[in-house]
Design a protein around this motif. Structure first.
Motif: not given
Length: 254
Positions: A150-177
């Motif tokens: 894949x050409x994308x920088x940020x990938x999903x953790x599990x196969x088939x390792x597609x690009x990170x989805x926008x839902x994750x960009x909501x959940x990741x900062x939420x987890x940080x908080x």
């Protein structure tokens, strides 16, 4: 009577009981109602074509919360990917969709810059590659990113390792908080919050609003004015002094 319709619509705004989006969706029905009778069609001219946009004041992270966020990012309690995503969001104000769409070729390590075509505006945006999030991105790519074509920088953790989805960009900062012990009801989470945070910090650094607009990739520079509402110091500078007040015939300067 003339102006009755426009006066009624304005009253809905003043009452504060209806959101602009609610009023706007109801105007189509009002137009059909007025069109049904020859005596009322004249009032169609009073229905506005464009309604004022709803602008909300968003409370950004305070100093104590920022310390907690930075401490959590340095504690390795998040994965390398999530750490890089959070720092990139916080420091650049990028839209979530643009973080998801970031490709390896968009990062110029020799010139220390990131250049993308924004998904929303289709305008090219070039940002400096700071050591903070640059090192985090490099650490993720070299030590954690799955082996993928894949050409994308940020990938999903599990196969088939597609690009990170926008839902994750909501959940990741939420987890940080959550890890930082931050909980604020009614405040947005995700890239919308980090975008306001980044813009407000640029204001505090006395960066011209035109430059902030360019850094955030706004098509309309005037949109940046909403971030001024988060800067109490700048707002205070905009206030006018109180006029002198007469007390018992004596001038009292306030």
């Amino acid at each position: 009577m003339t102006n009755d319709v426009s006066t009624f619509i304005l009253s809905l705004y003043k009452d504060g009981r209806y959101r602009p989006s609610t009023i706007g969706s109801s105007l189509a029905g009002l137009s059909r109602f007025l069109s049904a009778n020859d005596h009322t069609t004249q009032f169609l001219l009073e229905i506005p074509v464009h309604l004022p946009r709803e602008v909300k004041i968003i409370e950004i992270y305070n100093e104590k919360e920022l310390v907690a966020l930075k401490s959590t990012l340095s504690s390795e309690r998040l994965t390398k990917r999530d750490t890089a995503v959070c720092r990139l969001l916080l420091e650049t104000g990028l839209r979530g969709i643009d973080v998801c769409s970031l490709k390896l070729k968009n990062i110029d390590w020799e010139r220390d810059c990131i250049s993308i075509i924004q998904n929303k505006t289709k305008i090219t945006l070039t940002l400096p590659l700071r050591a903070s999030y640059g090192n985090d991105i490099a650490d993720y790519i070299l030590n954690e990113r799955p082996l993928s074509g894949s050409d994308y920088v940020f990938l999903k953790t599990f196969a088939p390792f597609g690009r990170l989805g926008t839902a994750s960009v909501y959940e990741i900062p939420k987890k940080l908080e959550q890890l930082a012990g931050i909980k604020k009801e009614g405040r947005p989470v995700g890239s919308r919050m980090t975008r306001h945070h980044a813009a407000s910090f640029m204001l505090w650094a006395v960066i011209p609003m035109s430059d902030i607009s360019a850094a955030l990739g706004h098509r309309d520079p005037n949109v940046v004015s909403v971030y001024l509402s988060t800067d109490a110091i700048s707002l205070a500078a905009c206030t006018l002094p109180l006029p002198p007040v007469m007390k018992g015939g004596v001038l009292d300067a306030q």
